[in-house]
Design a protein around this motif. Sequence first.
Motif, PDB file in Angstrom:
ATOM      1  N   TYR A  23      23.074 -15.970 -68.514  1.00  0.00           N
ATOM      2  CA  TYR A  23      23.374 -17.581 -68.468  1.00  0.00           C
ATOM      3  C   TYR A  23      22.641 -18.255 -67.275  1.00  0.00           C
ATOM      4  O   TYR A  23      22.895 -17.765 -66.231  1.00  0.00           O
ATOM      5  N   TYR A  37      22.671 -19.988 -72.499  1.00  0.00           N
ATOM      6  CA  TYR A  37      22.356 -18.654 -72.764  1.00  0.00           C
ATOM      7  C   TYR A  37      20.971 -18.365 -73.228  1.00  0.00           C
ATOM      8  O   TYR A  37      20.379 -19.101 -73.957  1.00  0.00           O
ATOM      9  N   HIS A  86      30.692 -16.130 -69.036  1.00  0.00           N
ATOM     10  CA  HIS A  86      29.934 -16.637 -69.735  1.00  0.00           C
ATOM     11  C   HIS A  86      29.168 -15.103 -70.718  1.00  0.00           C
ATOM     12  O   HIS A  86      28.004 -14.775 -70.322  1.00  0.00           O
ATOM     13  N   TYR A 143      22.040 -10.800 -73.065  1.00  0.00           N
ATOM     14  CA  TYR A 143      22.059 -12.312 -72.727  1.00  0.00           C
ATOM     15  C   TYR A 143      22.000 -12.342 -71.135  1.00  0.00           C
ATOM     16  O   TYR A 143      22.750 -11.603 -70.574  1.00  0.00           O
ATOM     17  N   SER A 151      26.200  -9.171 -71.878  1.00  0.00           N
ATOM     18  CA  SER A 151      25.882 -10.269 -71.087  1.00  0.00           C
ATOM     19  C   SER A 151      25.749  -9.899 -69.802  1.00  0.00           C
ATOM     20  O   SER A 151      26.705  -9.219 -69.123  1.00  0.00           O
TER      21      SER A 151
END
Length: 661
Positions: free
Chosen positions: A264, A269, A73, A262, A383
């Motif tokens: 998840y 997101y 992700h 980011y 992320s």
Amino acid sequence: MKNKNQVAVLSKLCALTLLTLLPLAIAAPVTARGQGATSEKISVLNQPSGPTDAGELETFLDGLFAQDMQKNHIVGAAIAIVKDGRLFFAKGYGYADLENKSSVDPERTLFKIGSVTKLFTWTAVMQLVEQGKLDLDADVNAYLDFRIPDTYPQPITLKHLMAHTAGFEDLHVGMVTLETEKLAPSHEWLARHIPARVRPPGQVAGYSNYGAALAGYIVARVSGQSYSQYVQEHILDPLGMKNATAHWPLPSALRAHESVGYMYNADAYQTFPQLSSHPDLYPAGVMRASVTDMARFMLMHLQDGLYGDAATEIRILHAATARQMHGTLYAPHPRMLGNAYGFFEFDDNGQRVIGHSGSGEPMESILLLLPDQNLGVFVAYNSLGAGELNRQHFGFQRAFFDHYYPAPGIEPLEPPSDFAARAERFTGAYKWTMSSYTTLEKYLALTGPTIYVTNPGDGALLLESPFGNWRIVEQEPLYFRQVDGPFHMTFREDEQGRIAYLFTDLTPMMAFDKVQWYETPGFNLPLLITSLLLFLSMLVVALIRFIQRLRQGAAQPAWAWPIRTAFQVVVLISALNLLFIVGNMMWGEQIVFGIPFAYKVTLGLGVLSAALTLVALGFVVLAWKDRYWSAVFRIYYTLVICAAVAFVWFLNQWNLLGWRY
């Protein structure tokens, strides 16, 4: 922060990130070996020379990033590879800003590079060493305007800071904030948060953000410039790193190019809140950079401090200094991987590798240099899920090396015939040295990984961890190798000849302490759960008695004063202890932002409970002497008080009794 759910998620992530990233590097057997481990019979079969065709490289990386980004992700990522003195390949993947559909640009998109910042700090230190302004072997107190305590006769030096062997415990309280107006002035944070020295310097590695921050502060003190300004003027500007900065907040010209971070969560997101660290901590992880700017930094180190060609020569370090930085400064054993002057030895599949990984929540990165191949790789992700990918020897590094530098063959080892007789001295539990020992953060070790070494009785040792099990065989006294692979470990004895430490090739930046049986999760967690169940049961008993009195009124005889008080005390103790656990779960995770007032109150509940437990011990004696209640209830009452005593021991053992921060 957008909502309460994000606050809860962020608090938990910040509290546990540093406890989970590094130890996960020992997750499973890998094909990585120390540079000095030459006694094994290793056959090198058609060893490739790494990437040679940019088209083939792009095809490989496109597939790898597509797979990794979907699985973990990840919204955006970028990579730069340098080879033979030039930028060989660079590419961005995914989005720097998902909402606005802005793609990652390898030349302009800035990523938080986290602890890779430390390589700039150590480079700055070595520049000042060249100028005669710093001495790597001098007591660091000679350069400070506050004093590191003289806990041991040996002083801490810059070499110790660079090798992470200063002997500091690890602390996280108050390291970050969401409100920039609450940042402490330069010097103040370092002087007020000196971690305890828990072992003599130079003996054992224990990764230390404080040590790197201290080195950066020394750079500022000696140079007469702020750390950020020094790095900008003496490293970034000369290298032409226009899309990189050690300043925070970001210069206005770069703000539009910084990638959004980011995470998840709940199948979607979410934007990760912008965290700020205190200026004193900038040298440990403040930098933002594009991957192509990081390529310039890699080229400089691969060319022994020189950037450019003869016509455009830019020298950041003298050649001898750069080579010194890349050499081994500390290793737990002559044949094991260790720490260079700020770099870590990540040798892999027969290749000499130095590097560093970085976590600038939520972004992850890793820098790898192969000096013998004149090749460097820098990868960055924007992320939180990328924590699976930036671990040394795993994630990206594993995929890249297995593709371009396949592992050489290795002959399996047979256990020595006489080892079984001495195997038991190695057995036990081991925790990592990146831990707190004197503050309330010590309890976080219960959630960190514990390695259990057991003796299966077949001449080998079995290592069991939350991430995998493997067998190791002794090759020489205290020195072991994986049975069917090149991964090495070594044990170290204390002055009494007892096993005290465990070291691995995979984690040169830290060691593992052998702990006593009463310090293991296997003992503490059942003790805690049993105690809490007894406390909860006492509250149920109190509730039942309360309901009975409401229903029966005067028909139910009241207990005499001492009996009633004895019962009320144990009920209050049970309630306080349960409230302590609830408070610790609610506010203990937020200590990276500082100690909330509510958590200070929670710690006070533990102190009050401990005082009442002393009173309750007297009531236990009276209950049996004067025969309060029935024999069955007296036994139950005694068990609950024993649980209260155990809980007080637990709080004291893990520095949760009182305000120890």
